[in-house]
Design an enzyme around this catalytic site. Structure first.
Site, PDB file in Angstrom:
ATOM      1  N   LYS A 105       0.849  -1.198   0.000  1.00 43.21           N
ATOM      2  CA  LYS A 105       0.000   0.000   0.000  1.00 43.21           C
ATOM      3  C   LYS A 105       0.880   1.243   0.000  1.00 43.21           C
ATOM      4  O   LYS A 105       1.611   1.500   0.953  1.00 43.21           O
ATOM      5  CB  LYS A 105      -0.910   0.052   1.221  1.00 43.21           C
ATOM      6  CG  LYS A 105      -1.912   1.216   1.117  1.00 43.21           C
ATOM      7  CD  LYS A 105      -2.556   1.594   2.424  1.00 43.21           C
ATOM      8  CE  LYS A 105      -1.745   2.567   3.242  1.00 43.21           C
ATOM      9  NZ  LYS A 105      -1.659   3.931   2.669  1.00 43.21           N
ATOM     10  N   GLY A 140       7.169   4.304   8.396  1.00 44.42           N
ATOM     11  CA  GLY A 140       6.321   5.455   8.671  1.00 44.42           C
ATOM     12  C   GLY A 140       6.553   5.954  10.083  1.00 44.42           C
ATOM     13  O   GLY A 140       7.657   5.833  10.621  1.00 44.42           O
ATOM     14  N   SER A 141       5.501   6.482  10.672  1.00 43.59           N
ATOM     15  CA  SER A 141       5.673   7.131  11.962  1.00 43.59           C
ATOM     16  C   SER A 141       5.793   6.101  13.085  1.00 43.59           C
ATOM     17  O   SER A 141       5.293   4.981  12.998  1.00 43.59           O
ATOM     18  CB  SER A 141       4.489   8.054  12.239  1.00 43.59           C
ATOM     19  OG  SER A 141       3.361   7.282  12.600  1.00 43.59           O
ATOM     20  N   THR A 142       6.468   6.521  14.134  1.00 41.84           N
ATOM     21  CA  THR A 142       6.656   5.644  15.292  1.00 41.84           C
ATOM     22  C   THR A 142       5.320   5.267  15.923  1.00 41.84           C
ATOM     23  O   THR A 142       5.122   4.130  16.356  1.00 41.84           O
ATOM     24  CB  THR A 142       7.587   6.323  16.309  1.00 41.84           C
ATOM     25  OG1 THR A 142       8.897   6.377  15.725  1.00 41.84           O
ATOM     26  CG2 THR A 142       7.649   5.556  17.618  1.00 41.84           C
ATOM     27  N   GLY A 157       3.695   2.574  13.867  1.00 45.31           N
ATOM     28  CA  GLY A 157       4.504   1.371  14.035  1.00 45.31           C
ATOM     29  C   GLY A 157       4.220   0.689  15.359  1.00 45.31           C
ATOM     30  O   GLY A 157       4.108  -0.543  15.448  1.00 45.31           O
ATOM     31  N   GLU A 189      10.429   0.523  10.155  1.00 43.83           N
ATOM     32  CA  GLU A 189      11.417   1.585   9.957  1.00 43.83           C
ATOM     33  C   GLU A 189      10.674   2.870  10.258  1.00 43.83           C
ATOM     34  O   GLU A 189       9.809   3.295   9.501  1.00 43.83           O
ATOM     35  CB  GLU A 189      11.935   1.522   8.523  1.00 43.83           C
ATOM     36  CG  GLU A 189      13.303   2.129   8.357  1.00 43.83           C
ATOM     37  CD  GLU A 189      13.205   3.589   8.028  1.00 43.83           C
ATOM     38  OE1 GLU A 189      13.176   4.382   8.997  1.00 43.83           O
ATOM     39  OE2 GLU A 189      13.142   3.930   6.855  1.00 43.83           O
ATOM     40  N   CYS A 213      13.443  10.319   7.389  1.00 39.24           N
ATOM     41  CA  CYS A 213      13.409   9.827   8.756  1.00 39.24           C
ATOM     42  C   CYS A 213      14.783   9.863   9.409  1.00 39.24           C
ATOM     43  O   CYS A 213      14.901  10.022  10.618  1.00 39.24           O
ATOM     44  CB  CYS A 213      12.852   8.408   8.793  1.00 39.24           C
ATOM     45  SG  CYS A 213      13.555   7.371   7.512  1.00 39.24           S
ATOM     46  N   GLU A 222      10.258  14.725  16.180  1.00 38.83           N
ATOM     47  CA  GLU A 222      10.588  14.644  14.762  1.00 38.83           C
ATOM     48  C   GLU A 222       9.699  15.624  14.002  1.00 38.83           C
ATOM     49  O   GLU A 222       8.472  15.502  14.021  1.00 38.83           O
ATOM     50  CB  GLU A 222      10.354  13.223  14.245  1.00 38.83           C
ATOM     51  CG  GLU A 222      10.783  13.064  12.810  1.00 38.83           C
ATOM     52  CD  GLU A 222      10.584  11.655  12.265  1.00 38.83           C
ATOM     53  OE1 GLU A 222       9.576  11.025  12.618  1.00 38.83           O
ATOM     54  OE2 GLU A 222      11.439  11.192  11.497  1.00 38.83           O
TER      55      GLU A 222
END
Lengths: 496, 299, 328
Positions: A202, A254-256, A259, A276, A310, A407
């Site tokens: 996706k 993507g974002s923490t 995740g 990641e 990132c 971030e």
């Protein structure tokens, strides 16, 4: 004229003036080179472009103009299920193919990407907002190289250090971000296919176009149906995919926060997960650094890809003794950055990818200013339409400041200082993230000592933001787990 | 008007040295026949002097070829596969004639040769990842070992056995150049035509001149010249006869000992070697030197 | 009369006056300059080389480049006739288009200075002469000074001297410094004015970027008005990274001392595309202040004709050919 020195008084900190005598005329890449963009797109499932089972459509816009480029389907649970089943069906034959034959498909894909790289570079630039100079000189060559590298692994898995005859996992669910759309796709699909998995991928909801174009490349390469499936949509589609019971592997970039939720969701499922996620990298400049190149590295570290990276070097840690010198040089260099039309071949910084991202950058930088950090940007004219953010510097930042911890994912650099190597290490590691770090010094033993101490998955010394298919990439701590790239990148897709 | 019979244009086969196609400096050729004794073509009779010229060309090419990125070397080797694919029929015909086998078998051998280039194309940027690595020495040192190319490799290409004339040839050349070496090859003396045609493929595949040099002629002239040459770093004796006699493996190995060349032995019975078997990494790892770097770590 | 600002030996401000007080202090200073990371420097030069200069920017840059050329002939076979022809070319680079700018200077050997001077009388075109046992620089100091004085006496406006690379590479920085100071002295004319001094490093022989940075500062401290990459007589001449490094040196020197120094890449710059890359480097490293023939020069011969062909293309819309520019 007298032999005596002409008494000139030139101000030391005067910035370079580049917009005066030698102004570069626009050098636009032709948007037509992107090829035909359809009015609306469905998914790519089982080797065919198919309509969604639902009726909801999303729009992708050119962030430099806010013009709608195309509509695309919001993938439903049913779409996802169909794609996973197609991938499942393809898995048997695909995984049974000799590795050398699987490899040859990937070589074909690599070659077609090389052949169509200009088209893909322009399309990527239009859909993402990043400068054509970067898509042309960085993204596309890296994408082709990644496929080429993993093509070679397909028949060499016995030698990769995971035991004899390592087996694929099955169907891989892959969700990728918008910052390097095609490169993230390559990082996900190439190793998965080389190891004998099939995939459902996706792309991000703001940048689906190159992934859909990649589907055409799979067709051109004669890739068996169902080996690669692409389902578009927003986070709902992503959640349906990562939580689908029949996928055997989940890979997310993507974002923490997302995740974290995927990891929670998969707990107990015994499914292999690679993540990641975010970063807040320290770029550490010692007083014996090669200053001119360090400044380039700082600029490349945070302003590359509008800072939508990132592993961006978003925290500059500069030794106190060279703070002023480095800052003067950095400001002088920032004044020469060219912000504007991403399709202009001379543009250094393009558009921010979306209105939402621009709002987040704005919010965080405003908060930084409110906390007392000093904000600076070179004077630069921003286009009226589109999403833009000028390259920005915060000085007088401390570890406690928001702009040193969160971030930002934009062209915003926070400058902190240190006095000793130990202090630099402490500050660099003082974050929940651990994706990357940079070290600038002419002293080799210090580079290696620092590299040893830093809790980060990638450490660049006297360079920054370098990527190679052969080199593993991935984070410590809340920057995720698993590695992409290199021999190590195979592990994420093997039952080992 | 009756049909005019069109005469084929025959090819003059030439050596491949330094990216160019010279005739032998001797000005001599020798007759090449098929398995039934039917004349096929004349091949240049490469001499000791041709061999020395080829070593010079190979040496000159080392710096550039070893210095190019592993990724680029992989691209070039893959390009060779692409170029070969387009000339598959020509090579199949040459192999069939050279080895006295059927067209179908010959085509399969060519296919395997193409795939062998692809196999080694993939190794260029991976060999360091399986043959090198960090060494955890007991001290404050960073310690890293990496394989580097040996230099100029003299190759006695397979002279007999199924698939020797082309698949065997490719199987010995590709691993040598994949790691950044350059090669001087004594091709199969009795079946040199596929090898000499390979030169035409290599010349159009972005391979720098001098990386591969192909010599037809008497193996007993060429191989000893390579073995004794001071500027050759290693020898692959794949096609050298194992038993006693001029040009035999033992003699060549003894000669190579003078300059401590690395030597890869032939199979016990070279004529029985099956080149269709998937290669491992033996040939790839035979022509590399491991370099280890130490560097202190400290503030 | 030149408008190029003069630099004077040892007169540098910015706390640098004691640097050349002794061999030891000079060495400490030069070796204390920040290091140069070769990979990073080359990457930056390469990135600047990707700038796309089109239409109006290209027209401006072509004319600017022409006006920055030190049109050069430095051959053993040079004759009076050849030098006169070159001077004519410098005055009217494109006889078919009087709007074409003149070159900055004609660069010749000392014995051709008088010829060039006469041929250029009444024009603002400078006469530059190589000197100091060009290109090797292997002669005794008195010979080098006589060489220089001879060129100046013959009317040279600019002197392109070579440094003693042997002395530099063996670490005898003070010898190099003293030699530049002496040559600078020899540039003095009887009326108190002075020929402008370009100092050639032969960067292809200095090999490392650290050496180029040190040589740049050494020459600027010793009174160079221009720093120049190469003689054009060795295998490696001007390159974009070396030139970028020298641009950074003059930038930093001005920031520290207030004195502006010119830069001249020479050798190997043959095409308009090459020249554009150098101008982009000047533009983005130094800005407007250096964008003129007073502060930046190209040491070149064949470059001019390529610029003229590109200029004709922009004017006429048709691609030109070598038969449509003059061969001198």
């Amino acid at each position: 004229m007298a032999k005596n020195k002409k008494t000139e008084t030139t101000t030391v900190t005067e910035p370079v003036r580049t917009s005066g005598l030698f102004a570069y005329a626009p050098a636009p890449e032709s948007p037509a080179a992107a090829g035909d963009i359809a009015g609306s797109y469905g998914h790519f499932i089982g080797g065919e472009f198919v309509d969604s089972s639902g009726s909801e459509a999303l729009k992708t816009v050119n962030p430099a103009t806010e013009q709608v480029l195309a509509e695309f389907a919001q993938g439903t649970d049913e779409d996802v299920d169909r794609a996973v089943k197609a991938a499942r069906k393809a898995f048997g034959d695909w995984s049974a193919l000799p590795g050398s034959e699987r490899g040859k498909y990937l070589y074909r894909i690599a070659r077609i990407i090389q052949e169509r790289s200009r088209e893909l570079a322009v399309l990527e630039s239009i859909d993402n907002g990043k400068p054509i100079r970067e898509t042309r000189d960085f993204d596309l060559p890296t994408v082709a190289a990644h496929f080429f590298y993993y093509a070679g692994w397909a028949d060499k898995l016995d030698y990769a250090g995971f035991g004899r005859n390592p087996q694929p996992l099955g169907v891989a669910a892959q969700v990728i971000p918008w910052n390097f759309p095609l490169m993230m796709l390559a990082w996900k699909i190439a190793p998965a296919l080389a190891t004998g998995n099939t995939v459902v991928l996706k792309p991000a909801e703001t940048t689906p176009l190159t992934a859909l174009r990649f589907a055409e490349i799979c067709q051109q390469a004669g890739l068996p149906k169902g080996v690669v499936n692409i389902v578009t949509g927003d986070g709902r589609t992503g959640a349906a995919l990562t939580s689908h019971p029949e996928v055997n592997k989940v890979a997310f970039t993507g974002s923490t926060n997302v995740g974290r939720s995927i990891a929670r969701q998969l707990a107990g499922s015994r499914k292999k997960l690679s993540l990641e996620l975010g970063g807040k990298a320290a770029n550490i400049v010692f007083d014996d650094a090669p200053i001119d190149q360090a400044v380039e590295g700082i600029v490349n570290g945070i302003f590359f890809n509008q800072g939508h990276v990132c592993c961006a070097g978003s925290r500059l840690l500069v030794q106190e003794s060279v703070h002023d010198e480095v800052l003067d040089a950095l400001k002088r260099r920032m004044a020469t950055l060219r912000v504007g039309d991403p399709l202009d071949k001379n543009t250094d910084i393009g558009a921010v990818n979306s209105a939402a991202q621009l709002a987040r950058i704005t919010e965080l930088t405003d908060a930084g200013e409110a906390e007392g950090a000093e904000r600076w940007s070179p004077s630069c004219e921003l286009p009226s339409a589109g999403y833009w953010f000028a390259p920005t510097l915060f000085t007088g930042v401390t570890q406690a400041n928001l702009v040193a911890r969160e971030e930002i994912f934009g062209p915003v650099l926070s400058v902190l200082t240190f006095r000793t190597p130990t202090e630099a290490v402490e500050k660099a590691n003082n974050t929940p993230y651990g994706l990357s770090a940079g070290i600038w010094t002419e002293k080799g033993s210090r580079i290696l000592w620092m590299a040893n101490q830093l809790k980060a998955g990638v450490v660049w010394a006297n360079t920054f933001n370098k990527f190679d298919p052969t080199s593993p990439f991935g984070g410590y701590k809340e920057s995720g787990y698993g590695r992409e790239g290199g021999r190590h990148g195979l592990e994420a897709y093997l039952d080992v | 008007m009756s049909d005019v019979i069109r005469l084929d244009v025959m090819k003059t086969y030439k050596l491949f040295v330094g990216g160019k196609f010279p005739r032998s400096e001797s000005g001599r050729v020798y007759e090449v026949s098929d398995s039934k004794g039917q004349w096929l073509a004349n091949a240049p009779l490469g001499t000791r002097k041709d061999t020395r010229d080829a070593v010079l060309a190979a040496r000159a090419a080392v710096k550039g070829w070893a210095g190019t990125t592993a990724y680029n070397r992989g691209q070039v080797l893959y390009r060779i596969a692409e170029m070969l694919q387009g000339r598959r029929e020509q090579f199949a015909a040459e192999v069939a004639a050279a080895e006295g086998i059927g067209a179908k078998k010959a085509a399969t051998l060519v296919d395997q040769a193409i795939d062998r280039w692809v196999w080694y194309a993939g190794w260029t940027d991976k060999v360091a990842q399986i043959a090198g690595g960090a060494n955890p020495v007991a001290g404050p040192y960073f310690n890293l070992s990496v394989p580097e190319p040996t230099g100029v490799v003299g190759i006695v290409a397979p002279q007999a056995g199924y698939g020797h004339s082309f698949l065997g040839l490719v199987s010995v050349i590709a691993p040598v150049i994949a790691t950044g070496n350059t090669a001087v090859v004594a091709v199969a003396a009795d079946a040199p035509l596929p090898a000499l045609s390979l030169g035409e493929v290599l010349a159009t595949s972005d391979l720098p001149g001098g990386v591969v040099n192909l010599l037809s002629g008497r193996t007993a002239d060429i191989a000893p010249t390579l073995a004794s040459h001071q500027d050759v770093n290693a020898l692959d004796l794949a096609g050298a006869i194992a038993h006693e006699g001029p040009g035999a493996a033992t003699v060549l190995e003894a000669s190579a000992a003078d300059t401590l060349k690395r030597v890869l032995w032939p199979a016990v019975d070279p004529a029985a070697q099956d080149w269709t078997v998937a290669p491992g990494t033996e040939r790839l790892l035979s022509f590399v030197e491991t370099k280890t770097v130490w560097h202190p770590m400290g503030q | 009369m030149s408008t190029v600002a003069a630099n004077a030996p040892g007169a540098a401000g910015g706390g640098l006056s004691d640097v050349a007080a002794s061999e030891a202090s000079l060495r400490r200073f030069l070796h204390g300059l920040p290091g140069v990371d070769a990979v990073g420097l080359e990457a930056r030069a390469a990135t600047l080389g990707t700038r796309s200069i089109k239409t109006s920017a290209k027209a401006y840059a072509i004319d600017l480049a022409i006006s920055m050329i030190d049109l050069t002939t430095l051959e053993g076979a040079d004759t009076v006739g050849k030098v006169r022809a070159l001077c004519a070319k410098g005055r009217h680079p494109d006889p078919g288009d009087p709007g074409t700018p003149q070159v900055a200077a004609i660069c010749v050997y000392p014995d051709m200075v008088a010829t060039a001077k006469a041929a250029l009388a009444g024009t603002p075109i400078q006469v530059a002469s190589v000197a100091t046992a060009f290109p090797a620089g292997r002669a005794a100091l008195p010979v080098k000074l006589a060489d220089t004085a001879d060129a100046v006496a013959a009317g040279a406006d600019e002197i392109d001297m070579v440094i003693d690379r042997g002395a530099f590479l063996s670490g005898r920085y003070m010898d190099v410094f003293a030699e530049i100071v002496a040559v600078k002295q020899a540039c003095l004319r009887a009326d108190g004015t002075s020929a402008h001094l370009k100092v050639i490093f032969e960067t292809g022989e200095l090999q490392t970027y650290d050496n180029v940075r040190r040589a740049s500062w050494l020459a600027m401290l010793a009174g160079a008005d221009f720093i120049k990459t190469s003689t054009g007589k060795v295998a490696v001449n001007a390159t974009p990274p070396v030139t970028l490094l020298m641009l950074e040196a003059v930038r930093d020197f001005r920031a520290q001392t207030g004195v502006q120094i010119g830069v001249k890449p020479a050798g190997g710059i043959k095409t308009t595309k090459d020249a554009m890359k150098y101008l982009v480097m000047v533009n983005e490293t130094l800005g407007d202040d250096w964008l003129s023939g007073h502060w930046f020069r190209f040491g070149a011969s064949s470059l001019l004709n390529d610029l003229l062909m590109q200029r004709q293309k922009l004017t006429t819309g048709r691609y030109s050919g070598p038969d449509y520019v003059t061969v001198d």
